[in-house]
Design a protein around this motif. Structure first.
Motif, PDB file in Angstrom:
ATOM      1  N   LEU A  96      -1.220  14.022 -17.281  1.00  0.00           N
ATOM      2  CA  LEU A  96      -1.317  12.437 -17.507  1.00  0.00           C
ATOM      3  C   LEU A  96      -2.127  11.770 -16.165  1.00  0.00           C
ATOM      4  N   ASP A  97      -2.323  10.665 -16.463  1.00  0.00           N
ATOM      5  CA  ASP A  97      -3.079   9.569 -15.355  1.00  0.00           C
ATOM      6  C   ASP A  97      -1.830   8.407 -15.099  1.00  0.00           C
ATOM      7  N   VAL A  98      -1.924   8.106 -13.613  1.00  0.00           N
ATOM      8  CA  VAL A  98      -1.220   7.005 -13.372  1.00  0.00           C
ATOM      9  C   VAL A  98      -1.946   5.747 -14.618  1.00  0.00           C
ATOM     10  N   SER A  99      -0.946   5.219 -15.303  1.00  0.00           N
ATOM     11  CA  SER A  99      -1.463   4.101 -15.663  1.00  0.00           C
ATOM     12  C   SER A  99      -1.362   2.565 -14.348  1.00  0.00           C
ATOM     13  N   LYS A 100      -2.482   1.695 -14.888  1.00  0.00           N
ATOM     14  CA  LYS A 100      -2.330   0.603 -14.134  1.00  0.00           C
ATOM     15  C   LYS A 100      -2.182  -0.233 -14.724  1.00  0.00           C
ATOM     16  N   SER A 101      -1.259  -2.233 -14.561  1.00  0.00           N
ATOM     17  CA  SER A 101      -1.825  -3.053 -15.171  1.00  0.00           C
ATOM     18  C   SER A 101      -1.647  -4.036 -13.476  1.00  0.00           C
ATOM     19  N   LEU A 102      -2.078  -5.213 -14.565  1.00  0.00           N
ATOM     20  CA  LEU A 102      -2.839  -6.559 -14.189  1.00  0.00           C
ATOM     21  C   LEU A 102      -1.950  -7.527 -15.257  1.00  0.00           C
ATOM     22  N   GLY A 103      -1.124  -8.866 -14.652  1.00  0.00           N
ATOM     23  CA  GLY A 103      -0.674  -9.560 -15.452  1.00  0.00           C
ATOM     24  C   GLY A 103      -0.035 -11.123 -14.870  1.00  0.00           C
ATOM     25  N   GLY A 104      -0.016 -12.259 -14.989  1.00  0.00           N
ATOM     26  CA  GLY A 104       0.372 -13.145 -14.661  1.00  0.00           C
ATOM     27  C   GLY A 104       1.053 -14.222 -15.752  1.00  0.00           C
ATOM     28  N   ASP A 105       1.815 -14.952 -15.013  1.00  0.00           N
ATOM     29  CA  ASP A 105       2.349 -15.828 -15.571  1.00  0.00           C
ATOM     30  C   ASP A 105       2.420 -17.713 -15.397  1.00  0.00           C
ATOM     31  N   LEU A 106       2.201 -18.410 -16.177  1.00  0.00           N
ATOM     32  CA  LEU A 106       2.626 -19.512 -16.448  1.00  0.00           C
ATOM     33  C   LEU A 106       3.855 -20.450 -16.880  1.00  0.00           C
ATOM     34  N   LEU A 130       0.690  -0.994   0.168  1.00  0.00           N
ATOM     35  CA  LEU A 130       0.146  -0.278   0.257  1.00  0.00           C
ATOM     36  C   LEU A 130       0.220   0.730   0.301  1.00  0.00           C
ATOM     37  N   GLU A 131       0.236   2.044  -0.576  1.00  0.00           N
ATOM     38  CA  GLU A 131       1.136   3.560  -0.839  1.00  0.00           C
ATOM     39  C   GLU A 131       0.409   4.130  -1.056  1.00  0.00           C
ATOM     40  N   HIS A 132       0.875   5.736  -0.501  1.00  0.00           N
ATOM     41  CA  HIS A 132       0.313   6.800  -0.231  1.00  0.00           C
ATOM     42  C   HIS A 132       1.283   7.772  -0.782  1.00  0.00           C
ATOM     43  N   ASP A 133       1.090   8.427  -1.639  1.00  0.00           N
ATOM     44  CA  ASP A 133       2.045   9.768  -2.219  1.00  0.00           C
ATOM     45  C   ASP A 133       1.558  10.619  -2.431  1.00  0.00           C
ATOM     46  N   SER A 134       1.528  12.091  -1.928  1.00  0.00           N
ATOM     47  CA  SER A 134       1.611  12.782  -1.699  1.00  0.00           C
ATOM     48  C   SER A 134       0.909  13.946  -3.309  1.00  0.00           C
ATOM     49  N   VAL A 135       0.934  13.571  -4.399  1.00  0.00           N
ATOM     50  CA  VAL A 135       0.819  13.756  -5.967  1.00  0.00           C
ATOM     51  C   VAL A 135      -0.288  12.720  -6.319  1.00  0.00           C
ATOM     52  N   TRP A 136       0.251  11.047  -6.124  1.00  0.00           N
ATOM     53  CA  TRP A 136      -0.817  10.332  -7.206  1.00  0.00           C
ATOM     54  C   TRP A 136      -1.993   9.500  -5.713  1.00  0.00           C
TER      55      TRP A 136
END
Length: 447
Positions: free
Chosen positions: A250-260, A192-198
């Protein structure tokens, strides 16, 4: 390094200019064992670089005629320092802890004598603290938890912009690891991150590895899945220099990924693996061209989403013979797609390749000497602005000789067949060719 590149021959009558690049790096690491339970480490790294290169100038007010075209020598200067200190301590059999503090600073300037521009100056300062703890409950359960804080300051000043920004981030993280048997292990990590900008961002990851029929099984199945995010860089937000214009919205970009994947032992010391992977990025940050040349510029935007999926096949092994030979090889096929802005078509993501190959073999024909041969190739490539780039294939030779217990000699022959291909297309100076055939050698002294 020095060379003479041709710059825009159609406009500048095949004029050439000098590329002059110099770089000095130094690094030191000191460690001290206070006792068998407490260790202290200190690191320092420094970089100084100077790059002088020809910059074209055209009097755009009279375009398309070019009555006054010049080449000026632009000077880039960069200096950075990194200092860290760390203490690792075993408090008890249950609890071990580490505390790290670090500082980074970077100063960059770009100046073109003869241009009616003030020098472009950028400065970055960053201070970071991290406290990490490991709790070993028993042979099956282990917990890692801690916190981190950092503060960064960024300054940019040139003819177009004057920015002086700062931000701070406070993060809490934890990971739970579980190994119920010698053949299975798994972990769950949270942050969990709290950023002063984001503001606030939560990320997670799960991974596991399973040797199918026990700890000596020739077959292992592994996989992971998790989320992530990337905030815009200072340059992407505030750039205003020689054709690049930042986007503060610009906005923050978010990702979801995986590998098997699955790894198979083919023989003693020889393995093959196949891994599938998938990633989706929402609000991807990418470049976008605006306007028509010579009044165009490059800026940054959030795209709706992009996906990257594919498969990698890998082989590695060692031959237990008198020559101590070994090899590795991998091939990756990727389908990196990005939605176009306001369109229903998809294009390939920037700075990606659909096919990549990397392989190497090595052996020791005589005592103390190791020689090897390797290849690297990429096909279906794009540059920073999504345009197609050349396929390439390069080969290399290398050797290392242990002259004494304390001195070793090494040499590399890169781009063995002197292949010519474009690495990227720079906005200002056009296509950047990869370096040709090169010989690199050195000596390592241990004491």
């Amino acid at each position: 390094t020095e060379n003479d590149p041709s710059i825009y021959p159609a406009i500048y009558d095949n004029r050439t200019g000098m590329n002059d690049f110099r770089q000095w790096q130094e690094a030191v690491r000191l460690g001290y064992d206070v006792n068998d339970k407490v260790k202290v480490n200190f690191t320092y790294r420094r970089l100084d670089s100077y790059f002088e290169y020809p910059t074209p100038y055209v009097d755009y007010s009279q375009w398309p005629s070019v009555p006054d075209s010049h080449l000026y020598n632009t000077e880039d200067k960069n200096r950075s320092n990194l200092v860290t200190g760390r203490v690792d301590a075993e408090i008890s059999k249950l609890w071990s802890t580490s505390f790290m503090v670090g500082h980074y600073n970077m100063d960059y300037s770009c100046h073109t004598p003869g241009f009616d521009f003030q020098p472009n100056v950028m400065r970055n300062r960053r201070f970071q603290v991290e406290w990490r703890n490991a709790l070993t409950w028993n042979k099956e359960w282990k917990t890692i938890a801690g916190m981190a804080w950092d503060r960064s300051d960024y300054m940019s000043e040139n003819n177009y912009v004057a920015k002086d920004e700062w931000q701070s981030t406070l993060a809490f993280f934890a990971e739970q690891m579980w190994s119920p048997t010698d053949s299975f292990d798994a972990s769950v990590a949270l942050r969990l991150e709290h950023d002063s900008v984001w503001n606030n961002h939560f990320t997670w990851r799960y991974s596991n590895s399973w040797k199918v029929t026990g700890k000596d099984s020739p077959t292992r199945i592994f996989g992971s899945v998790g989320s992530g995010f990337r905030a815009p860089t200072y340059f992407e937000q505030y750039a205003a220099n020689y054709g690049y214009v930042g986007n503060p919205d610009l906005d923050v970009s978010k990702s979801l990924g995986g590998d098997l994947g699955v790894e198979q032992r083919l023989a003693d010391g020889h393995y093959a693996s196949v891994t599938g992977f998938w990633t989706r990025i929402d609000d991807e940050i990418g470049t976008m061209s605006v306007g028509a040349w010579p009044n165009s510029y490059t800026t940054y935007a959030n795209y709706s989403h992009c996906t990257s999926y594919g498969v990698e096949a890998a082989f590695k092994g060692q031959f237990k013979d008198a020559w101590n030979s070994g090899y590795y090889a991998n091939y990756t096929f990727t389908m990196p797609k990005r939605d176009s802005i306001g369109k229903y078509e998809t294009i390939q993501m920037a700075n990606t390749a659909r096919h990549t190959i990397n392989a190497e073999v090595y052996t020791s024909p005589v005592e103390k000497l190791t020689v090897g041969f390797g290849v690297t190739a990429a096909m279906g490539r794009t540059d920073y602005n999504y345009a197609r780039l050349d396929n390439f294939f390069t080969a290399r030779l290398f050797a290392r000789y242990q002259a004494t217990d304390n001195v070793s000699l090494h040499v590399r022959l890169e781009n063995l067949f002197d292949q010519k291909f474009i690495m990227t297309n720079d906005y200002n100076s056009g296509p950047r060719e990869a370096r040709g055939f090169g010989i690199f050698g050195g000596v390592t002294v241990e004491f």
